[in-house]
Design a protein around this motif. Structure first.
Motif, PDB file in Angstrom:
ATOM      1  N   ASN A  51       0.823  -1.217   0.000  1.00 54.83           N
ATOM      2  CA  ASN A  51       0.000   0.000   0.000  1.00 54.83           C
ATOM      3  C   ASN A  51       0.853   1.262   0.000  1.00 54.83           C
ATOM      4  O   ASN A  51       0.498   2.265  -0.626  1.00 54.83           O
ATOM      5  CB  ASN A  51      -0.944   0.015   1.201  1.00 54.83           C
ATOM      6  N   LEU A  56      -1.138   4.207  -1.923  1.00 56.52           N
ATOM      7  CA  LEU A  56      -2.478   4.159  -1.337  1.00 56.52           C
ATOM      8  C   LEU A  56      -2.429   4.679   0.084  1.00 56.52           C
ATOM      9  O   LEU A  56      -3.446   5.038   0.679  1.00 56.52           O
ATOM     10  CB  LEU A  56      -3.008   2.727  -1.333  1.00 56.52           C
ATOM     11  N   ASP A  57      -1.233   4.708   0.649  1.00 57.88           N
ATOM     12  CA  ASP A  57      -1.060   5.058   2.044  1.00 57.88           C
ATOM     13  C   ASP A  57       0.280   5.791   2.142  1.00 57.88           C
ATOM     14  O   ASP A  57       1.091   5.727   1.217  1.00 57.88           O
ATOM     15  CB  ASP A  57      -1.020   3.749   2.855  1.00 57.88           C
ATOM     16  N   PHE A  89      -2.309  -2.284 -10.481  1.00 60.63           N
ATOM     17  CA  PHE A  89      -2.728  -2.980  -9.259  1.00 60.63           C
ATOM     18  C   PHE A  89      -3.466  -4.268  -9.588  1.00 60.63           C
ATOM     19  O   PHE A  89      -4.349  -4.292 -10.457  1.00 60.63           O
ATOM     20  CB  PHE A  89      -3.686  -2.115  -8.439  1.00 60.63           C
TER      21      PHE A  89
ATOM     22  N   ALA B 301      -8.388   3.069  -6.088  1.00 63.45           N
ATOM     23  CA  ALA B 301      -7.012   2.578  -6.012  1.00 63.45           C
ATOM     24  C   ALA B 301      -6.328   2.686  -7.364  1.00 63.45           C
ATOM     25  O   ALA B 301      -5.170   3.073  -7.453  1.00 63.45           O
ATOM     26  CB  ALA B 301      -7.001   1.135  -5.514  1.00 63.45           C
ATOM     27  N   VAL B 302      -7.043   2.359  -8.430  1.00 59.58           N
ATOM     28  CA  VAL B 302      -6.397   2.387  -9.736  1.00 59.58           C
ATOM     29  C   VAL B 302      -6.369   3.790 -10.335  1.00 59.58           C
ATOM     30  O   VAL B 302      -5.966   3.959 -11.478  1.00 59.58           O
ATOM     31  CB  VAL B 302      -7.026   1.389 -10.736  1.00 59.58           C
ATOM     32  N   PRO B 400      -9.322   4.628  -0.125  1.00 60.56           N
ATOM     33  CA  PRO B 400      -9.254   3.374  -0.883  1.00 60.56           C
ATOM     34  C   PRO B 400      -8.766   2.204  -0.029  1.00 60.56           C
ATOM     35  O   PRO B 400      -9.273   1.079  -0.179  1.00 60.56           O
ATOM     36  CB  PRO B 400      -8.276   3.678  -2.017  1.00 60.56           C
ATOM     37  N   VAL B 401      -7.833   2.453   0.868  1.00 59.40           N
ATOM     38  CA  VAL B 401      -7.323   1.363   1.706  1.00 59.40           C
ATOM     39  C   VAL B 401      -8.443   0.778   2.560  1.00 59.40           C
ATOM     40  O   VAL B 401      -8.636  -0.441   2.622  1.00 59.40           O
ATOM     41  CB  VAL B 401      -6.164   1.850   2.601  1.00 59.40           C
TER      42      VAL B 401
END
Ligand SMILES: Nc1ncnc2c1ncn2[C@@H]1O[C@H](COP(=O)(O)OP(=O)(O)OP(=O)(O)O)[C@@H](O)[C@H]1O
Ligand SMILES: [Mg+2]
Lengths: 228, 407
Positions: A51, A56-57, A89, B301-302, B400-401
């Motif tokens: 992530n 994403l993080d 992803f 996410a994408v 998203p996570v």
């Protein structure tokens, strides 16, 4: 320059009064063209690390950069664009948008990038063919097997020619034959097209296919071996 | 592709989508139908009242509107009527006198309101001429009265019987015998008990001190609405000299106010209905978002931006709303058609007359109130989009996570 560069990265989760140290200072570089597996027991921090690399993080401490860009200094929008343009992803399951066909799912990220419809349709078609799904372009995810769905996810991930494809346990929900096919596919894309892969897994068969194996334990890198 | 996704997301849960959209459609149908009915019937009622007791332009003695003093009369009304007629050659100019008096039979005497009118002209504009249950309308130059049924019973008279009308005017008491030419029944108790019509030329003879007296001279046009400059032209032509020149809204302020109050009250109810309907859309989208959290996570996410996720959800709400609006709007208008052509007969409606001593048509018809109907369309549509906004903002805020951990 490395495609992925992780320097003393830590990620803590504050769960009420309890602090969970999911990653405790990780150093890692991934170079273009690698085919690397990230392994380790459940809870060792594989997803957390992916992530961070995927933007994403953000790390609690340390730095993570992709293509030389430091993720920690980016805002939400910039990280979103980085993911769109530089990263592919593949998740464990339910990767696809259920209302879109295989073709449309493959086009999705290109659509976000603003690739003209004709061009992205052409590229999606070719990519689907290269993952062995020619003729299935118009099926919805519900009309595809688990292995086929993961192939569509691979197609979506590589269609934009990202710097790196991150796959979090891509084979976990597949039976062993399909699993072998998917790994072979990823390996072939790596060898023929030079796609860089970093994937996490528990699975010895998948690990056997990797050229580099990074072992995580308790949020730290326990070993990092590259095979000949 | 966003549009395609929105459409498919809606057809994924067809029942819920149909319900939410159907609620919008149903709410819209009610609002359109009721607006056409209520506003339409008010237009007719006010038009009836305006024609029977006023006109598009009304000329009265200065101060009459305020005091309703029956002594305040215009004189020289023949010339005044000609001047008004010159303004609108196709219009009708009517003279009326509103007075109080006593009507006596051998059996009884009753205090009443009298409208002294020009019988032939009045017949065309006053619904009472259609409500005669016995006898005939008055004849000009004859000593005829037309009275209500209850008044006839009280006086114990019938058609062709004699009654005496007595007025106290200009400090004198004068009276004349009349013959009952017709008896009407409007259904309104007050009108049927205490109201009479008589020819103006005869009643004028009871006021020998005045020349051609009348309370009002009214100009009426064929159309419901008068041209906007009519009042100015009329004021310029016949204003001043102790006269007041009024629009019908000024001449019938209570009626106009009653219509406004009635309309705004129900408007409020329907507007609330629209809000309730949009909460249905909000609820549907929230539920569907909860079920779609994981896929939203994947999309973000994408690389899908939060504002595109927001746009997708708003688009879904807007499409639901638009479909409901179009269906509901059309249904409302279609259901209005029989109400415009045939209408419904509400015999008790008489009590709803917005002005006293006026008979209104008891067959109520709707009208297409386009401006308001389009207003409803816009209001419902805006509300459904607003209803979608909150879920959309929530969707855009998803991390998203977190969303990916959701399954
Ligand atoms: N959002 C969170 N809040 C609190 N703790 C978390 C959160 N996400 C992960 N953790 C914790 O961080 C640690 C590492 O989790 P992570 O998901 O990275 O492990 P993993 O190696 O991917 O495990 P698995 O093989 O089960 O997928 C775990 O102890 C987990 O409970
Ligand atoms: Mg994991």
């Amino acid at each position: 320059m490395s495609i992925v560069s992780v320097q003393s990265a830590a990620r803590y989760y504050d769960d009420g009064p309890v602090r969970v140290e999911a990653l405790k200072g990780v150093d890692l570089r991934i170079e273009a063209g690698e085919f690397a597996a990230l392994m380790g027991p459940s809870g060792s921090g594989k997803t957390t690390l992916l992530n961070l690399i995927g933007g994403l993080d953000t790390p609690t401490k340390g730095n993570v950069s992709v293509d030389g860009q430091d993720i920690g200094t980016m805002d939400r929008g910039a990280r979103s664009d980085l993911r769109r343009d530089r990263i592919g992803f593949i998740f464990q399951s339910y990767n696809l948008v259920p209302v879109l066909t295989a073709q449309e799912n493959t086009e999705f990220v290109m659509m976000l990038q603003g690739v003209p419809p004709k061009e992205r349709a052409q590229r999606a078609k070719e990519t689907l063919a290269s993952v062995g799904l020619a003729g299935m372009e118009h099926r919805r995810p519900s009309e595809l097997s688990g292995g086929q769905q993961q192939r569509v996810a691979v197609a979506r991930a590589i269609a934009t020619r990202p710097a790196v494809v991150l796959a979090d346990e891509p084979t976990a929900n597949l039976d062993s034959e399909t699993k072998a096919d998917l790994i072979a596919l990823m390996r072939r894309l790596n060898e023929d097209q030079g796609v860089t892969f970093l994937f996490s897994t528990h699975d010895p068969e998948v690990i056997a296919a990797a050229r580099r194996v990074i072992r995580l334990k308790d949020g730290q890198i326990a070993s990092d071996e590259t095979r000949a | 592709m966003l549009l395609r996704m929105a459409t498919r997301n809606l057809t994924r849960r067809p029942i819920q989508s149909l319900l939410a959209s159907g609620a919008v459609a149903a709410g819209m149908t009610v609002c359109i139908w009721m607006t056409n009915f209520q506003d339409g019937s008010w237009i007719s009622m006010l038009d009836d009242a305006m024609r029977a007791s006023a006109g598009h332009v009304v000329v009265q003695a200065d101060g009459y509107q305020e005091s309703k003093e029956s002594d305040l009369m215009l004189e020289g009304t023949d010339a005044l009527a000609k001047e008004l007629q010159a303004l609108e050659p196709d219009g009708v100019v009517l003279r009326r006198m509103f007075i109080e008096g006593l009507l006596a039979s051998p059996d009884n005497t009753v205090g009443i309101a009298v409208n002294a009118v020009e019988p032939d002209l009045e017949k065309g504009v006053n619904q009472i001429s259609d409500k005669l249950v016995e006898g005939e309308w008055m004849t000009p130059g004859k000593r005829h009265v037309v009275i209500g049924k209850r008044l006839a019973e009280k006086l114990d008279v019938t058609v062709k019987n004699k009654v005496v009308l007595t007025l106290a005017a200009d400090g004198e008491i004068t009276g004349l015998p009349f013959r009952v030419s017709g008896i009407f029944e409007t259904g309104n108790v007050r009108t049927d008990s205490f109201f009479a019509l008589a020819p103006l030329d005869i009643v004028q003879q009871l006021l020998p001190e005045r020349s051609e007296p009348a309370t009002q001279v009214a100009l009426q046009l064929e159309a419901v609405k008068a041209p906007s400059d009519l009042i100015e032209r009329a004021t310029a032509a016949v204003g001043g000299e102790g006269r007041e020149v009024l629009t019908w809204q000024e001449a019938l302020p209570e009626a106009v106010a009653a219509a406004k109050l009635d309309k705004s009250f129900t408007m409020f109810i329907w507007a609330v209905l629209a809000v309730i309907v949009s909460v249905g859309i909000l609820n549907l989208l929230l539920m569907s978002l909860f079920q779609r959290t994981r896929e939203m996570g994947v999309m973000m996410a994408v690389g899908m931006r939060p504002k595109d996720v927001l746009r997708l959800v708003v688009l879904e709400g807007a499409m639901l709303g638009l479909a409901g609006c179009i269906v509901g709007w059309s249904a409302g208008q279609l259901l209005t058609i029989p109400m415009v052509t045939t209408g419904i007969d509400l015999a008790q409606m008489q009590d709803a007359a917005p002005v006293s001593n006026v008979a209104i048509d008891t067959v109520i018809k709707s009208r297409f109130i386009w401006a308001k109907d389009f207003g409803w369309f816009a209001w419902f549509f805006v509300l459904t989009v607003l209803g979608a906004l909150w879920p959309a903002v929530r969707a855009g805020r998803l991390s998203p996570v977190e969303a990916l951990r959701h399954s």
